[in-house]
Design a protein around this motif. Structure first.
Motif, PDB file in Angstrom:
ATOM      1  N   LEU A 280      16.325 -22.616   6.463  1.00  0.00           N
ATOM      2  CA  LEU A 280      15.774 -22.874   5.135  1.00  0.00           C
ATOM      3  C   LEU A 280      16.285 -24.210   4.626  1.00  0.00           C
ATOM      4  O   LEU A 280      17.444 -24.571   4.845  1.00  0.00           O
ATOM      5  CB  LEU A 280      16.172 -21.758   4.170  1.00  0.00           C
ATOM      6  N   GLY A 281      15.411 -24.959   3.956  1.00  0.00           N
ATOM      7  CA  GLY A 281      15.797 -26.260   3.426  1.00  0.00           C
ATOM      8  C   GLY A 281      15.794 -26.283   1.915  1.00  0.00           C
ATOM      9  O   GLY A 281      15.514 -25.278   1.259  1.00  0.00           O
ATOM     10  N   GLY A 282      16.080 -27.454   1.361  1.00  0.00           N
ATOM     11  CA  GLY A 282      16.122 -27.600  -0.083  1.00  0.00           C
ATOM     12  C   GLY A 282      17.485 -27.263  -0.652  1.00  0.00           C
ATOM     13  O   GLY A 282      18.433 -26.927   0.064  1.00  0.00           O
ATOM     14  N   GLU A 283      17.584 -27.333  -1.959  1.00  0.00           N
ATOM     15  CA  GLU A 283      18.842 -27.047  -2.642  1.00  0.00           C
ATOM     16  C   GLU A 283      19.225 -25.576  -2.465  1.00  0.00           C
ATOM     17  O   GLU A 283      18.356 -24.698  -2.528  1.00  0.00           O
ATOM     18  CB  GLU A 283      18.717 -27.354  -4.138  1.00  0.00           C
ATOM     19  N   PRO A 284      20.505 -25.291  -2.260  1.00  0.00           N
ATOM     20  CA  PRO A 284      20.933 -23.891  -2.163  1.00  0.00           C
ATOM     21  C   PRO A 284      20.626 -23.157  -3.465  1.00  0.00           C
ATOM     22  O   PRO A 284      20.845 -23.693  -4.559  1.00  0.00           O
ATOM     23  CB  PRO A 284      22.451 -23.996  -1.936  1.00  0.00           C
ATOM     24  N   PRO A 285      20.102 -21.937  -3.387  1.00  0.00           N
ATOM     25  CA  PRO A 285      19.777 -21.193  -4.609  1.00  0.00           C
ATOM     26  C   PRO A 285      21.046 -20.683  -5.283  1.00  0.00           C
ATOM     27  O   PRO A 285      22.106 -20.572  -4.653  1.00  0.00           O
ATOM     28  CB  PRO A 285      18.921 -20.037  -4.098  1.00  0.00           C
ATOM     29  N   SER A 286      20.932 -20.390  -6.565  1.00  0.00           N
ATOM     30  CA  SER A 286      22.097 -19.846  -7.287  1.00  0.00           C
ATOM     31  C   SER A 286      22.433 -18.450  -6.798  1.00  0.00           C
ATOM     32  O   SER A 286      23.577 -18.014  -6.861  1.00  0.00           O
ATOM     33  CB  SER A 286      21.800 -19.819  -8.797  1.00  0.00           C
ATOM     34  N   ARG A 287      21.432 -17.734  -6.296  1.00  0.00           N
ATOM     35  CA  ARG A 287      21.660 -16.399  -5.741  1.00  0.00           C
ATOM     36  C   ARG A 287      20.930 -16.300  -4.406  1.00  0.00           C
ATOM     37  O   ARG A 287      19.736 -16.536  -4.316  1.00  0.00           O
ATOM     38  CB  ARG A 287      21.136 -15.324  -6.706  1.00  0.00           C
ATOM     39  N   GLU A 288      21.696 -15.995  -3.341  1.00  0.00           N
ATOM     40  CA  GLU A 288      21.114 -15.923  -2.007  1.00  0.00           C
ATOM     41  C   GLU A 288      20.154 -14.736  -1.893  1.00  0.00           C
ATOM     42  O   GLU A 288      20.507 -13.607  -2.233  1.00  0.00           O
ATOM     43  CB  GLU A 288      22.224 -15.789  -0.958  1.00  0.00           C
ATOM     44  N   THR A 289      18.938 -15.031  -1.412  1.00  0.00           N
ATOM     45  CA  THR A 289      17.951 -13.977  -1.217  1.00  0.00           C
ATOM     46  C   THR A 289      17.471 -13.900   0.227  1.00  0.00           C
ATOM     47  O   THR A 289      16.744 -12.984   0.584  1.00  0.00           O
ATOM     48  CB  THR A 289      16.729 -14.219  -2.118  1.00  0.00           C
ATOM     49  N   GLY A 290      17.876 -14.887   1.041  1.00  0.00           N
ATOM     50  CA  GLY A 290      17.408 -14.915   2.415  1.00  0.00           C
ATOM     51  C   GLY A 290      16.006 -15.461   2.562  1.00  0.00           C
ATOM     52  O   GLY A 290      15.404 -15.363   3.634  1.00  0.00           O
ATOM     53  N   THR A 291      15.450 -16.062   1.499  1.00  0.00           N
ATOM     54  CA  THR A 291      14.111 -16.634   1.538  1.00  0.00           C
ATOM     55  C   THR A 291      14.116 -18.000   0.861  1.00  0.00           C
ATOM     56  O   THR A 291      15.049 -18.336   0.117  1.00  0.00           O
ATOM     57  CB  THR A 291      13.082 -15.734   0.836  1.00  0.00           C
TER      58      THR A 291
END
Length: 513
Positions: A280-291
């Protein structure tokens, strides 16, 4: 670390391909990956000390190289694998995506380098020219014969519904060309030649269940080799180099191949990625969802949401090295070395310009940065780590740590279960393998780690003797032995490994992954 792509070409789709070029707004989606993607594109392109005469710059183009098939299989079929450091004639990405509607659009960008031979030619009598390895013009500028590369990319778009009906194939190759640059004072010229690269990318999709699909992007070098038995450096002229794929879309969501949602793990495990691996690319999300909404499929193994450090002022073509160290070493090159590096390649000259003019405050930022601070768990009372008696009472070979009700100590057998998020990429390859605990270690922050040796590692005994181990947290290990009965003493610890022979260094042996 990575600079913007300035010479990339958007290749036109083949006629009647069923694809259309992405409009300008979509490019902003891919721009989230531009820095990391450029770092992949130019990784190893030219290494410190950035000179043609350096031995490491005579063996280049190691990642994501797709040769013509008759050359790649001259000695037999290629063996599929995840690593992009193996030569191949194709690259295959498979990933999972969710979409509520079949009119959702999938967008793919295939990127690579095409080699370009830079030949310096000296002016001769009667207006002729002869090839020379180097030439210095009247103004003192040096010009060197060398291998360069030109970036290319093809951007494709197709609806999910169209992909479900039939595969879509589009040409992603690059034309051959010859460019001539005249040198000042009629001293000579520089001739740059590129041979045609023939390649195709095929997109397919299959529906796994309602709203869930598997997408495949297969890039193939479809051209002939100069000769099936030609040397590698000759065959490179018709190869795709540093090949990688960017994927995004509209109305779609991609699942992580490393740590997918629990309900998609079996489907993710069934994906077949060959000579590349999607994250997965882009900025890391504030909460990991695996998508996520972006995918980077790279010949270099990366974690989900890879990032280029914001402190890094530009690409040094060696992402495994520390910017501060490389910058310092480049600053210390002699004038003669810098002159050769500038003549070797324009990208080397750009690195020297950036290093030589780097402001002190920019250089200071390379020394280190704190990304986040989390409250530390209360540590047990013991002397400060810098005191001589700080290690009193600690015995790594006999200390224990409780995991699932089992006291693990030196000699305990375990199964490795690297945590999904935040695990070292190399540790993920050890998931499910069995090992034996060598020691229980506690660091100055109060954290506990266990060192292990793999049961099926033929060098386990040698690594133990040198003090080289794999390191895991307690929650990454599954005990293979039942908890000790209350009336039974713990099993004795194994005999200590032979002492490491003394060296002239005070640095203790470090563990290796």
């Amino acid at each position: 670390m990575a600079e913007g792509l300035t010479e990339a070409e958007a290749m036109r789709p083949a006629p009647d391909s069923g694809m259309h070029q992405a409009p300008a707004p979509v490019r902003r989606g891919f721009e989230e990956l531009s820095s990391v993607a450029d770092a992949v594109l130019y990784e190893g392109y030219l290494l410190y000390p950035y000179r043609r005469s350096s031995a490491k710059n005579r063996v280049r183009w190691q990642f994501g190289v797709l040769f013509p098939r008759d050359w790649a299989e001259a000695s037999g079929p290629v063996v599929p694998g995840l690593s992009g450091a193996a030569d191949s004639w194709y690259q295959q990405t498979e990933c999972l995506l969710r979409a509520a509607r079949t009119d959702a659009v999938v967008r793919v960008r295939v990127r690579y380098l095409q080699t370009q031979h830079k030949q310096v030619e000296e002016s001769g009598p009667n207006g002729g020219h002869r090839a020379v390895p180097s030439l210095r013009t009247a103004d003192g500028t040096a010009h060197l014969t060398f291998e360069e590369a030109v970036p290319h990319e093809a951007e494709l778009a197709v609806t999910l519904g169209d992909l479900l009906t039939r595969a879509r194939t589009v040409a992603v190759g690059a034309p051959g060309a010859t460019d001539v640059e005249l040198l000042p004072g009629l001293a000579g010229r520089v001739v740059r030649r590129r041979e045609e690269v023939c390649a195709d990318a095929t997109l397919t999709a299959e529906q796994l269940r309602e709203g869930l699909f598997r997408l495949r992007v297969r890039t193939v070098n479809s051209g002939p080799a100069p000769e099936p038995r030609a040397p590698r450096d000759k065959a490179l002229c018709r190869a795709l180099i540093a090949t990688h794929t960017l994927i995004t879309g509209e109305g779609v969501e991609f699942a992580s191949s490393i740590d997918p949602p629990a309900e998609l793990r079996e489907h993710a495990r069934a994906c077949r990625n060959q000579f590349t691996f999607p994250v997965l690319g882009g900025e890391p999300p504030s909460r990991e969802t695996g998508t996520g909404h972006l995918v980077l499929s790279s010949p270099i193994i990366l974690p989900d949401h890879p990032q280029v450090a914001p402190e890094s002022p530009g690409d040094l073509h060696d992402a495994a090295e520390i910017d501060e160290i490389l910058t310092l070493r480049t600053m210390l090159l002699t004038d003669e070395e810098k002159l050769e590096a500038r003549a070797t390649d324009p990208r080397a000259a750009a690195i020297l310009d950036r290093v030589d003019t780097m402001p002190p405050e920019v250089f200071a930022r390379l020394h280190g940065a704190v990304r986040s601070l989390t409250p530390a768990a209360p540590a047990p009372e013991r002397p400060a780590w810098w005191r001589e008696d700080a290690d009193a009472g600690l015995s790594p070979a006999t200390d224990t740590v409780l995991v699932d009700g089992v006291a693990l100590r030196g000699g305990s057998r375990v199964r490795l279960r690297p945590r999904g998020r935040g695990a070292d990429a190399q540790d993920m390859f050890l998931a499910g393998r069995t090992a034996r605990v060598a020691a229980v270690l506690r660091d100055v922050d109060g954290s506990t780690h266990l060192t292990v040796t793999l049961d099926d590692d033929p060098a386990a005994e040698l690594n133990s003797w040198y003090g080289r181990f794999h390191y895991f947290r307690p929650d990454e290990l599954e005990p293979l032995e039942a908890a000790d009965a209350p009336d039974q003493p713990p099993a004795p610890a194994p005999a200590a490994a032979p002492a490491v022979p003394p060296t002239d260094s005070d640095t203790p042996c470090s563990g290796g992954r």
